[in-house]
Write a protein that holds these residues in place. Structure first.
Motif: not given
Length: 142
Positions: A98-109
């Motif tokens: 199945e095709n899914l979309t997953v909303p994410i928040r990132w912080t990268v150092s």
């Protein structure tokens, strides 16, 4: 290319390597040595050191296939040889056919190593579904 452009290019490289399930390429985005960490969206995804970080990626690769990272809001702050990226994105993936979309928040150092920017830490989270807009804390009622 500006420093901000170089930094954002590391996110595109991460997305390309992740979608290709290329662990070596993905790990090359991070600084050398054991001083890296990752916090994922899973309760057990609290990782430090190369082996633990790589293990999370390997599990992710087994569980699903990412097709595309769609970057949305972003903020990049550069402070000399250190930088922080805050970004929202949607990962398009295939899970169990199945095709899914997953909303994410990132912080990268990141830190600058020579002329390149390398990741030190990546934190991923999902917005609290039980937190009303304009509210400071999740209520648990939604």
């Amino acid at each position: 290319m500006t420093e901000t452009d170089k930094i954002f290019a590391t996110l595109d490289e991460y997305a390309d390597a992740y979608c290709a399930k290329d662990l070596d390429r993905l790990m090359a985005i991070f600084v050398e040595g054991e001083g890296i960490s990752l916090i994922g969206t899973g309760a057990d995804e609290l990782c430090s050191g190369r082996q633990q970080v790589a293990s999370v990626f390997e599990r992710n690769f087994r569980d699903a296939t990412a097709k595309k990272f769609a970057w949305q809001w972003k903020d990049i702050a550069v402070h000399g040889t250190a930088a922080t990226v805050a970004v929202t994105l949607v990962i398009h993936l295939e899970l169990d056919g199945e095709n899914l979309t997953v909303p994410i928040r990132w912080t990268v150092s990141l830190v600058k190593v020579g002329e390149n920017w390398k990741w030190v830490h990546r934190h991923a989270s999902a917005a609290a579904g039980s937190q009303d807009e304009g509210s400071a804390y999740p209520t648990g009622e939604n």
